[in-house]
Design an enzyme around this catalytic site. Structure first.
Site, mmCIF file in Angstrom:
data_model
loop_
_atom_site.group_PDB
_atom_site.id
_atom_site.type_symbol
_atom_site.label_atom_id
_atom_site.label_comp_id
_atom_site.label_asym_id
_atom_site.label_seq_id
_atom_site.Cartn_x
_atom_site.Cartn_y
_atom_site.Cartn_z
ATOM 1 N N SER A 30 2.297 -2.556 5.603
ATOM 2 C CA SER A 30 1.818 -3.901 5.929
ATOM 3 C C SER A 30 2.667 -4.989 5.271
ATOM 4 O O SER A 30 2.824 -6.075 5.844
ATOM 5 C CB SER A 30 0.347 -4.038 5.509
ATOM 6 O OG SER A 30 0.184 -3.696 4.153
ATOM 7 N N THR A 31 3.234 -4.713 4.086
ATOM 8 C CA THR A 31 4.099 -5.712 3.442
ATOM 9 C C THR A 31 5.395 -5.852 4.243
ATOM 10 O O THR A 31 5.848 -6.961 4.540
ATOM 11 C CB THR A 31 4.405 -5.292 1.989
ATOM 12 O OG1 THR A 31 3.196 -4.851 1.364
ATOM 13 C CG2 THR A 31 4.996 -6.445 1.195
ATOM 14 N N ASP A 84 3.404 1.971 -3.045
ATOM 15 C CA ASP A 84 1.977 2.101 -3.382
ATOM 16 C C ASP A 84 1.737 1.882 -4.870
ATOM 17 O O ASP A 84 0.679 1.395 -5.256
ATOM 18 C CB ASP A 84 1.474 3.482 -2.954
ATOM 19 C CG ASP A 84 1.648 3.680 -1.459
ATOM 20 O OD1 ASP A 84 1.051 2.893 -0.699
ATOM 21 O OD2 ASP A 84 2.407 4.571 -1.052
ATOM 22 N N LYS A 94 5.454 6.291 -3.207
ATOM 23 C CA LYS A 94 5.478 5.817 -1.829
ATOM 24 C C LYS A 94 4.928 6.909 -0.909
ATOM 25 O O LYS A 94 4.807 8.058 -1.302
ATOM 26 C CB LYS A 94 6.908 5.475 -1.410
ATOM 27 C CG LYS A 94 7.427 4.224 -2.113
ATOM 28 C CD LYS A 94 8.803 3.786 -1.631
ATOM 29 C CE LYS A 94 8.931 3.688 -0.147
ATOM 30 N NZ LYS A 94 7.904 2.852 0.517
ATOM 31 N N GLY A 95 4.583 6.502 0.296
ATOM 32 C CA GLY A 95 4.126 7.477 1.279
ATOM 33 C C GLY A 95 2.686 7.286 1.708
ATOM 34 O O GLY A 95 2.165 8.080 2.496
ATOM 35 N N GLY A 96 2.050 6.219 1.199
ATOM 36 C CA GLY A 96 0.690 5.919 1.665
ATOM 37 C C GLY A 96 0.649 5.796 3.181
ATOM 38 O O GLY A 96 -0.323 6.188 3.832
ATOM 39 N N GLU A 103 11.938 7.112 4.350
ATOM 40 C CA GLU A 103 12.123 6.037 3.356
ATOM 41 C C GLU A 103 13.050 6.492 2.245
ATOM 42 O O GLU A 103 13.920 5.746 1.792
ATOM 43 C CB GLU A 103 10.756 5.631 2.788
ATOM 44 C CG GLU A 103 9.888 4.926 3.820
ATOM 45 C CD GLU A 103 8.464 4.651 3.361
ATOM 46 O OE1 GLU A 103 7.827 3.778 3.961
ATOM 47 O OE2 GLU A 103 7.987 5.301 2.416
HETATM 48 C C1 5RP Z 1 4.752 3.898 3.601
HETATM 49 C C2 5RP Z 1 4.914 3.344 2.234
HETATM 50 C C3 5RP Z 1 4.541 1.920 2.025
HETATM 51 O O1 5RP Z 1 5.633 1.256 1.477
HETATM 52 C C4 5RP Z 1 3.397 1.845 1.078
HETATM 53 O O2 5RP Z 1 2.339 2.646 1.580
HETATM 54 C C5 5RP Z 1 2.921 0.404 0.885
HETATM 55 O O3 5RP Z 1 2.274 -0.044 2.035
HETATM 56 P P1 5RP Z 1 1.645 -1.490 2.170
HETATM 57 O O4 5RP Z 1 2.787 -2.451 2.183
HETATM 58 O O5 5RP Z 1 0.895 -1.427 3.467
HETATM 59 O O6 5RP Z 1 0.726 -1.718 0.996
HETATM 60 O O7 5RP Z 1 5.361 3.995 1.331
HETATM 61 O O8 5RP Z 1 5.044 5.256 3.651
#
Ligand code: 5RP
Length: 217
Positions: A30-31, A84, A94-96, A103
């Site tokens: 989302s960021t 994350d 990372k990986g949420g 990535e």
């Molecule tokens: C995706 C990621 C994202 O960078 C991480 O989950 C952060 O997400 P958001 O910007 O929605 O908080 O690693 O695999």
């Protein structure tokens, strides 16, 4: 400011790192979605972007930004992505969003990794956020047992398949005191594609949306 407003602000702050950069590495989440939206203003000035996920690819293409194959473009000047969790050493979880493998590949292939987060992502010790591990589907249970031996509680992210046609285990209750060491250990388990610890190749710059400011780490 809401968390989403902080994400938008920090995404905007990343724009100064892409001046005169022809091809930009673009992460997922989302960021980064806010960053992609800002990138639309650079259409015509950039050759394109290398994307870390199908979802970012779709968003980039919708805005008319060409998506390029990493194999065709060589090393990238800059990679912009969220996280994350971030610790003071700029190690990340990372990986949420499930895109950790692509990535990590783009981070490895980039000269400068600019990580954009809101202040809620900053921690002293990584691990409160469940650690994503991408696994080959047939190895899921075996890898889960190995992760239990390391002290974690793996939970299968059910009904979720990565862009690489693999599965994800989210590992709870790990206190990651030595991120580089644990990254190597988990990456070494047969059947693991990628672990979501980014310590061997950490971020180079972390931009943190904090209150009304953007702080640079
Ligand atoms: C995706 C990621 C994202 O960078 C991480 O989950 C952060 O997400 P958001 O910007 O929605 O908080 O690693 O695999």
């Amino acid at each position: 400011m809401t968390q989403d407003e902080l994400k938008q602000k920090v995404a905007q702050a990343a724009l100064k790192y892409i001046k005169d950069v022809p091809i930009i590495g673009v992460g997922t989440g989302s960021t980064v979605n806010h960053f992609i939206d800002y990138l639309a203003d650079f259409r015509g000035q950039i050759e394109g972007a290398v994307s870390s996920s199908e979802s970012s690819t779709q968003r980039l293409k919708k805005l008319g930004i060409p998506v390029l194959d990493l194999n065709a473009v060589g090393p990238l000047e800059v990679y912009i992505d969220g996280a994350d969790e971030v610790n003071p050493q700029k190690h990340l979880i990372k990986g949420g969003g499930g895109a950790l493998t692509r990535e990590k590949i783009i981070a490895a292939a980039s000269k400068t990794f600019v990580c954009i987060v809101d202040e809620n992502k900053c921690v002293d010790i990584l691990g409160a956020f469940p650690l994503p591990v991408e696994v080959v589907p047939m190895a899921r249970s075996y890898v889960a047992r190995e992760l239990v031996k390391l002290g974690g509680q793996p939970v299968w992210r059910e009904n979720y398949i990565t862009d690489n046609h693999n599965e994800i285990l989210d590992v709870h209750n790990l206190s990651i005191l030595e991120p580089k060491k644990l990254e190597a250990i988990i990456n070494n388990i047969t059947g693991v594609v990628t672990v979501g610890i980014f310590a061997e190749r950490p971020a180079d710059i972390v931009l943190i949306g904090k209150g009304t400011e953007v702080v640079t780490l």
